[in-house]
Scaffold this active site. Structure first.
Site, short mmCIF file in Angstrom:
data_model
loop_
_atom_site.label_atom_id
_atom_site.label_comp_id
_atom_site.label_asym_id
_atom_site.label_seq_id
_atom_site.Cartn_x
_atom_site.Cartn_y
_atom_site.Cartn_z
N ASP A 63 19.19 -31.28 -3.73
CA ASP A 63 20.20 -30.95 -4.72
C ASP A 63 20.27 -32.06 -5.78
O ASP A 63 19.71 -31.90 -6.86
CB ASP A 63 21.56 -30.74 -4.06
CG ASP A 63 22.58 -30.09 -4.97
OD1 ASP A 63 22.18 -29.54 -6.01
OD2 ASP A 63 23.78 -30.11 -4.64
N HIS A 80 18.13 -31.03 -9.27
CA HIS A 80 18.58 -31.09 -10.66
C HIS A 80 18.15 -32.41 -11.29
O HIS A 80 18.28 -33.47 -10.67
CB HIS A 80 20.11 -30.96 -10.73
CG HIS A 80 20.63 -29.68 -10.16
ND1 HIS A 80 20.72 -28.52 -10.90
CD2 HIS A 80 21.09 -29.36 -8.92
CE1 HIS A 80 21.22 -27.55 -10.14
NE2 HIS A 80 21.44 -28.04 -8.93
N GLU A 120 28.79 -21.07 -3.17
CA GLU A 120 28.97 -22.52 -3.22
C GLU A 120 30.43 -22.89 -2.99
O GLU A 120 30.74 -23.98 -2.51
CB GLU A 120 28.49 -23.03 -4.59
CG GLU A 120 28.28 -24.50 -4.69
CD GLU A 120 27.70 -24.91 -6.04
OE1 GLU A 120 27.40 -26.10 -6.19
OE2 GLU A 120 27.56 -24.05 -6.93
N ASN A 175 19.17 -34.53 -13.84
CA ASN A 175 20.09 -35.66 -13.99
C ASN A 175 20.64 -36.14 -12.66
O ASN A 175 20.82 -37.34 -12.45
CB ASN A 175 21.24 -35.29 -14.93
CG ASN A 175 20.81 -35.27 -16.39
OD1 ASN A 175 20.05 -36.13 -16.83
ND2 ASN A 175 21.26 -34.28 -17.15
N HIS A 194 15.11 -27.28 -4.72
CA HIS A 194 16.45 -27.30 -5.33
C HIS A 194 16.78 -28.74 -5.71
O HIS A 194 17.34 -29.50 -4.91
CB HIS A 194 17.49 -26.75 -4.35
CG HIS A 194 18.86 -26.57 -4.94
ND1 HIS A 194 19.65 -25.47 -4.68
CD2 HIS A 194 19.59 -27.34 -5.78
CE1 HIS A 194 20.80 -25.58 -5.33
NE2 HIS A 194 20.79 -26.72 -6.00
N PRO A 228 18.71 -26.79 -20.78
CA PRO A 228 18.34 -27.16 -22.16
C PRO A 228 19.61 -27.36 -22.97
O PRO A 228 20.48 -26.49 -22.99
CB PRO A 228 17.54 -25.95 -22.65
CG PRO A 228 17.09 -25.25 -21.40
CD PRO A 228 18.18 -25.49 -20.40
N LYS A 229 19.72 -28.51 -23.61
CA LYS A 229 20.98 -28.82 -24.29
C LYS A 229 20.74 -29.46 -25.65
O LYS A 229 19.70 -30.08 -25.90
CB LYS A 229 21.85 -29.74 -23.43
CG LYS A 229 21.15 -31.02 -23.00
CD LYS A 229 22.05 -31.86 -22.09
CE LYS A 229 22.25 -31.26 -20.72
NZ LYS A 229 21.03 -31.29 -19.88
N HIS A 271 23.49 -38.42 -18.30
CA HIS A 271 23.49 -37.62 -19.52
C HIS A 271 23.31 -38.52 -20.76
O HIS A 271 22.59 -38.15 -21.70
CB HIS A 271 24.79 -36.82 -19.64
CG HIS A 271 24.88 -35.72 -18.65
ND1 HIS A 271 26.07 -35.34 -18.06
CD2 HIS A 271 23.94 -34.91 -18.10
CE1 HIS A 271 25.86 -34.34 -17.21
NE2 HIS A 271 24.57 -34.07 -17.23
N HIS A 330 22.93 -20.26 -7.70
CA HIS A 330 23.92 -20.92 -6.85
C HIS A 330 24.91 -19.84 -6.42
O HIS A 330 25.55 -19.21 -7.27
CB HIS A 330 24.65 -22.01 -7.63
CG HIS A 330 23.85 -23.27 -7.79
ND1 HIS A 330 22.62 -23.29 -8.40
CD2 HIS A 330 24.11 -24.55 -7.40
CE1 HIS A 330 22.16 -24.54 -8.40
NE2 HIS A 330 23.03 -25.32 -7.79
#
Length: 337
Positions: A279, A18, A204, A20, A16, A103-104, A69, A201
């Protein structure tokens, strides 16, 4: 060798993380200098504020996200960032990493270009850092709405034709207060019907009704599982849904009051499948080794417990049978040689 050194040298499995959020302060500064140059006054001010502090408030921690970002809006920036994250996990003796990213579309890339850059970089990293195996869990950011989610899943399904060895599942994350989980069940079912695992998730935040809906819908792994009523926890246990526990993330975010009160203790003592994860290791200034060290000290874990947790992480990973066999061999060799 003391227990801390033992843990740092231990082959570890991260399930787990991410992208960024995994960019360390040091890496943000390195990438920022490459992107903006040494003479950018605003960036230098931000760098100095990070360098001067050992501890950050939660608000200050989250200030790292917009910087991350901004640094990943170009193909080169994304490539450098991803290679840095993989390097840092490899240096921490992580032998298997399931990395999440949404995906952005940026001002410099389409969603397709973003995803293809990630694939290219993971393949490049396999020769640069051969001791770590990296897989991808593309993320659905629920704060962006259902149409964005549909587009993401359809893009991922198309990519499966050429990158099935790298794509292992779908992550559902983003602001847990955004929208309703029921909005996403159809598109998640489509992903599951195409043999993608679901890492959601769940629990949470304190939303018992939605947690119940998610558990009934089913998932391959649960992210966090912080706010589970006894009823929902029983469902998770009946279904044997593995729970990804992120100690430092939960404590720093305030969803758990202290390490001593973390739900990991109850889950592990009841022999429920639970794994330790970071995380957002960069945002919260931690490593997977540090998470194991905290768990060992807080819950008085023995070396046998560390072995059990390590092998369990292999079992609940989305790796292939051969990849799992390789990981287990490495772990057992470390513990018994």
């Amino acid at each position: 060798m003391d227990i801390g050194q033992f843990i740092k040298g231990m082959p570890k499995v991260e399930l787990h993380a991410h992208l960024n959020g995994s960019l360390s302060t040091k890496t943000l500064i390195e990438l920022g200098k490459l992107e903006y140059g040494e003479s950018n006054n605003e960036f230098q001010r931000i760098c100095e504020s990070f360098q001067q502090k050992q501890e950050f408030t939660l608000e200050e921690c989250f200030k790292k996200f917009p910087i991350a970002h901004a640094l990943t809006k170009t193909k080169d920036g994304l490539r450098r960032a991803l290679l840095s994250v993989i390097r840092d996990f490899a240096l921490d003796n992580v032998v298997y990493l399931e990395l999440r990213t949404t995906p952005k579309t940026t001002t410099k890339m389409s969603k397709t270009e973003y995803l293809e850059t990630v694939f290219e970089t993971i393949r490049l990293a396999s020769s640069m850092y051969p001791d770590i195996c990296v897989k991808l869990l593309p993320s659905i950011d629920r704060s962006k709405g259902i149409e964005f989610a549909k587009d993401t899943v359809h893009l991922v399904l198309k990519a499966l034709k050429t990158h099935a060895d790298l794509i292992k599942g779908i992550d559902l994350s983003g602001n847990p207060a955004s929208g309703s989980f029921n909005d996403y069940t159809k598109i998640l079912s489509e992903a599951r019907n195409n043999n993608l695992k679901l890492a959601l998730h769940c629990a949470e935040i304190d939303n018992d009704g939605e947690t119940y809906e998610m558990l009934q819908f089913g998932m391959d792994r649960c992210g966090h599982g912080t706010y589970m009523s006894s009823q929902n926890l029983n469902i998770a246990k009946e279904k044997q849904i593995p729970i990804e526990c992120c100690l430092t993330s939960n404590v720093k975010c305030g969803t758990v009051k202290s390490y001593q009160e973390h739900h990991f203790k109850n889950l592990y003592s009841s022999k429920h499948p639970v794994v330790l994860c970071t995380d957002d290791s960069g945002v919260f200034d931690t490593t997977l080794s540090e998470e194991f060290i905290i768990a060992q000290k807080t819950f008085d874990l023995k070396k046998k417990d560390l072995e059990v947790l390590s092998l369990r992480a292999v079992d609940v990973s989305f790796a292939s049978p051969l990849e799992k066999e390789v990981m287990k061999t490495k772990i057992c060799k470390y513990f018994y040689d």
